[in-house]
Design an enzyme around this catalytic site. Structure first.
Site, PDB file in Angstrom:
ATOM      1  N   GLU A  33       0.875  -1.165   0.000  1.00 40.91           N
ATOM      2  CA  GLU A  33       0.000   0.000   0.000  1.00 40.91           C
ATOM      3  C   GLU A  33       0.915   1.219   0.000  1.00 40.91           C
ATOM      4  OE1 GLU A  33      -3.601   1.828   2.690  1.00 40.91           O
ATOM      5  OE2 GLU A  33      -2.847  -0.166   3.182  1.00 40.91           O
ATOM      6  N   ARG A 259       4.556 -13.049   9.934  1.00 36.20           N
ATOM      7  CA  ARG A 259       5.274 -11.825   9.625  1.00 36.20           C
ATOM      8  C   ARG A 259       6.575 -11.755  10.418  1.00 36.20           C
ATOM      9  NH1 ARG A 259       1.773  -7.682   9.417  1.00 36.20           N
ATOM     10  NH2 ARG A 259       3.249  -6.068   9.877  1.00 36.20           N
ATOM     11  N   LYS A 269       4.239   0.969   9.617  1.00 34.55           N
ATOM     12  CA  LYS A 269       4.385   2.175   8.809  1.00 34.55           C
ATOM     13  C   LYS A 269       3.769   3.369   9.521  1.00 34.55           C
ATOM     14  CE  LYS A 269       2.970   0.136   4.916  1.00 34.55           C
ATOM     15  NZ  LYS A 269       2.432  -0.045   3.574  1.00 34.55           N
TER      16      LYS A 269
HETATM   17  P1  ATP Z   1       2.239  -1.925   8.049  1.00 29.92           P
HETATM   18  O1  ATP Z   1       1.380  -2.631   9.050  1.00 29.92           O
HETATM   19  O2  ATP Z   1       3.629  -1.659   8.501  1.00 29.92           O
HETATM   20  O3  ATP Z   1       1.598  -0.721   7.453  1.00 29.92           O
HETATM   21  P2  ATP Z   1       1.250  -3.446   5.878  1.00 29.92           P
HETATM   22  O4  ATP Z   1       1.041  -4.895   6.010  1.00 29.92           O
HETATM   23  O5  ATP Z   1       0.035  -2.612   5.963  1.00 29.92           O
HETATM   24  O6  ATP Z   1       2.390  -2.992   6.880  1.00 29.92           O
HETATM   25  P3  ATP Z   1       1.561  -3.421   3.070  1.00 29.92           P
HETATM   26  O7  ATP Z   1       2.041  -2.311   2.243  1.00 29.92           O
HETATM   27  O8  ATP Z   1       0.130  -3.792   3.003  1.00 29.92           O
HETATM   28  O9  ATP Z   1       1.980  -3.074   4.536  1.00 29.92           O
HETATM   29  O10 ATP Z   1       2.475  -4.695   2.871  1.00 29.92           O
HETATM   30  C1  ATP Z   1       2.852  -5.240   1.632  1.00 29.92           C
HETATM   31  C2  ATP Z   1       3.188  -6.688   1.838  1.00 29.92           C
HETATM   32  O11 ATP Z   1       4.220  -6.832   2.805  1.00 29.92           O
HETATM   33  C3  ATP Z   1       1.981  -7.441   2.365  1.00 29.92           C
HETATM   34  O12 ATP Z   1       1.843  -8.639   1.613  1.00 29.92           O
HETATM   35  C4  ATP Z   1       2.321  -7.713   3.790  1.00 29.92           C
HETATM   36  O13 ATP Z   1       1.751  -8.928   4.226  1.00 29.92           O
HETATM   37  C5  ATP Z   1       3.846  -7.766   3.789  1.00 29.92           C
HETATM   38  N1  ATP Z   1       4.392  -7.395   5.094  1.00 29.92           N
HETATM   39  C6  ATP Z   1       4.174  -6.272   5.797  1.00 29.92           C
HETATM   40  N2  ATP Z   1       4.800  -6.300   6.981  1.00 29.92           N
HETATM   41  C7  ATP Z   1       5.456  -7.485   7.040  1.00 29.92           C
HETATM   42  C8  ATP Z   1       6.291  -8.121   8.017  1.00 29.92           C
HETATM   43  N3  ATP Z   1       6.582  -7.542   9.182  1.00 29.92           N
HETATM   44  N4  ATP Z   1       6.786  -9.344   7.728  1.00 29.92           N
HETATM   45  C9  ATP Z   1       6.514  -9.938   6.561  1.00 29.92           C
HETATM   46  N5  ATP Z   1       5.739  -9.399   5.607  1.00 29.92           N
HETATM   47  C10 ATP Z   1       5.206  -8.192   5.827  1.00 29.92           C
HETATM   48 MG    MG Z   2      -1.566  -3.720   4.611  1.00 31.92          MG
END
Ligand code: ATP
Ligand code: MG
Length: 548
Positions: A33, A259, A269
């Site tokens: 995102e 994760r 983020k």
């Molecule tokens: P945040 O909670 O930090 O905003 P998010 O999951 O909302 O992270 P996205 O941009 O949606 O961020 O993530 C893109 C991809 O990265 C998704 O497939 C998500 O599952 C993966 N991802 C995010 N954080 C992690 C993590 N700590 N470990 C492994 N994969 C991750």
């Molecule tokens: Mg997300």
């Protein structure tokens, strides 16, 4: 010992799908995102998705999940592309989820026509209240049995801007008594009069993530949609959407993994953005930030991050990895790849009383190099050594310099300390030493045996530089307090000066070095021709201890 290849559970699934003929080409995607910079957690997801592409000769798309119009920014889109390329990955297609808004709209219409979706006049609050709980079924919406025609008309009216935000939604018609709360007539579309960075004002209805994501995957022909564990309970809905929207086979399959969490490391983020917005850090790429841009600026090599992700493996059980484990991967890579140079943080002047003039020494860059390379290091009768390498009153077995003692200057000569000059406070001000005859490194026939080798810089040609000593942005968890706000480390950045050898004046931004006997350092982008700025990457010593 024979090499056994261990496969992770995702590879087992893919192997099975290839063997059964369900899929012929493995197709994955990375779907960030664009509401912030990528962090080290995303590196794990990147390594898995692009790792499958590499391993199976498949494909992997980069798809920006920009279905939420309010929080997204093109700065983030640019940074995400830059970071992925830096990590060493190449996407097949570059896509934006918002490009599929028409496809999603058509899917919604199809579901309405099949009697599988309905427009509801309930507010989000009312819908939440009627959803039931883990122990109680939900209550059916009073709008659940609208006719297909009425639903179609109302959905077109939603699209055409006839309703205010929050007054109508499109819901899937599934099962209000399903044990899985996500299946209790979830919302597919909401009314939101917002300008989208890509589609502008074309739309005033936006799809929900759980509806949009499976459609994006299916439309692109993704075979394995890899995501984190919190989506496990959403998988039945994912399957419901791809199956009922009549996508061709093979339909994408969602696979969840745990994760990445790292001790004292912020993986949100939202919180990282807060630090940036409040000016607590120098920006998203502050060298203390666990963003990929921050780690890059910190001097973490991309290869070390990939190696780390590889070593921690992929599992379905949540756990926390020690920060020191990542650091040890970084250290290993830097040990292999960096030149050893000399720096002195706390200088004492050394005058060599029996040495005249100056010369240029050839000093080996890195003993780990396959073909050894050398650099020029000026040497003269005035040097600096580190205060820590001299003891006026040495403890037993002290092998560095002491009154009437010997030490070897790295790549140069053995010296003998003849005289110690103290200042008014009794602090060591200067050492008067003599060079031992015939003791030059590599051609030593002096017969003098010394155990200590210390670094030094030539006083006439060395340069003063700025060094940032960096620590984690979070302090350790104490008394179970995990709240990031309460754990912000006020002392994560210390700025000091050091004297470094002349060769470093030609270094470029992102060049990395081992400061001999001290640690690893990288040239920061804040450097100017007058003042080089280094960031500390990691110390020399490994504090990681694997648990049995
Ligand atoms: P945040 O909670 O930090 O905003 P998010 O999951 O909302 O992270 P996205 O941009 O949606 O961020 O993530 C893109 C991809 O990265 C998704 O497939 C998500 O599952 C993966 N991802 C995010 N954080 C992690 C993590 N700590 N470990 C492994 N994969 C991750
Ligand atoms: Mg997300």
């Amino acid at each position: 010992m024979s090499e056994v290849e261990f496969k992770n559970f995702i590879e087992d699934i893919i192997d099975g799908d290839l063997a059964s003929g369900k899929v012929t080409t493995v197709y994955t995607r990375f779907p960030p995102e664009p509401n912030g910079y990528l962090h080290v957690g995303h590196a794990k997801s990147l390594c898995i998705n692009f790792g499958m592409k590499a391993k199976y000769g498949g494909k992997c798309n980069l798809r920006f999940d920009d279905t939420n119009p309010s929080k997204e920014d093109t700065e983030y889109v640019q940074s995400i592309m830059r970071d992925i390329q830096w990590l060493g990955f190449e996407w097949d297609k570059l896509l934006f989820a918002s490009d599929y808004f028409d496809v999603m709209f058509d899917c919604a219409v199809l579901l309405i026509k099949k009697g599988l979706a309905y427009v509801s006049d309930e507010t989000a609050e009312q819908i939440r209240e009627s959803r039931g709980s883990l122990t109680e079924p939900g209550k059916e919406s009073p709008y659940r049995n609208r006719s297909v025609e009425e639903n179609l008309q109302l959905f077109y009216d939603m699209r055409d801007g006839k309703f205010a935000d929050g007054t109508r939604v499109l819901r899937a018609k599934i099962d209000m008594s399903s044990p899985n709360v996500n299946m209790r007539d979830p919302i597919l579309y909401r009314v939101l009069h917002a300008t989208h960075h890509n589609t502008g004002d074309k739309w005033c209805i936006y799809p929900m993530y759980d509806f949009a994501h499976p459609i994006e995957d299916a439309y692109e022909g993704i075979t394995h949609s890899i995501c984190t564990l919190e989506f496990e309970d959403h998988r039945p809905l994912y399957d419901w959407v791809v199956n009922n929207c009549d996508f061709p086979q093979p339909r994408p399959q969602q696979i969840e993994f745990a994760r990445l969490n790292i001790t004292n490391t912020i993986m949100s983020k939202r919180f990282l953005k807060k630090l940036v917005d409040e000016g607590k850090v120098m920006g998203w790429d502050d060298p203390r930030m666990p963003t990929l841009s921050g780690l890059r600026r910190r001097g973490y090599p991309a290869a070390a991050l990939r190696d780390f992700c590889d070593r921690i493996g992929v599992s379905k059980a949540n756990s926390e990895v020690e920060e020191s484990y990542l650091q040890s991967c970084v250290r290993e890579e830097l040990n292999r790849t960096t030149s050893r140079v000399m720096a002195v943080f706390d200088p004492i002047k050394v005058v060599l009383t029996n040495y005249q003039g100056s010369e240029t020494l050839r000093v080996e860059n890195n003993p780990n190099e396959e073909t050894v390379t050398y650099r020029d290091v000026p040497f003269s009768n005035e040097l600096y050594i580190d205060r820590a390498d001299f003891a006026l009153v040495p403890p037993p077995k002290y092998y560095r310099l002491k009154p009437d003692g010997y030490v070897r200057l790295k790549g140069a000569y053995i010296i003998h300390c003849d005289e110690v000059i103290l200042d008014d406070n009794g602090e060591v001000k200067e050492l008067r030493c003599s060079v031992v005859a015939n003791s030059k490194s590599g051609e030593d026939t002096s017969g003098v045996k010394v155990k200590g080798v210390i670094q030094w810089v030539d006083a006439n040609t060395c340069v003063d530089v700025t060094v940032r000593k960096l620590q984690s942005l979070l302090t350790d968890v104490v008394d179970g307090i995990t709240d990031f706000n309460l754990r912000f480390n006020q002392d994560s950045l210390k700025v000091v000066t050091a004297k470094v050898e002349q060769s470093l004046t030609t270094a470029n931004v992102e060049d990395k070095f081992q400061f001999m006997r001290i640690g690893y350092y990288v040239v920061d982008k804040d450097s100017t021709p007058q003042n080089i700025v280094f960031n500390e990457i990691v110390g020399l010593k490994d504090s990681f201890k694997p648990t049995k």
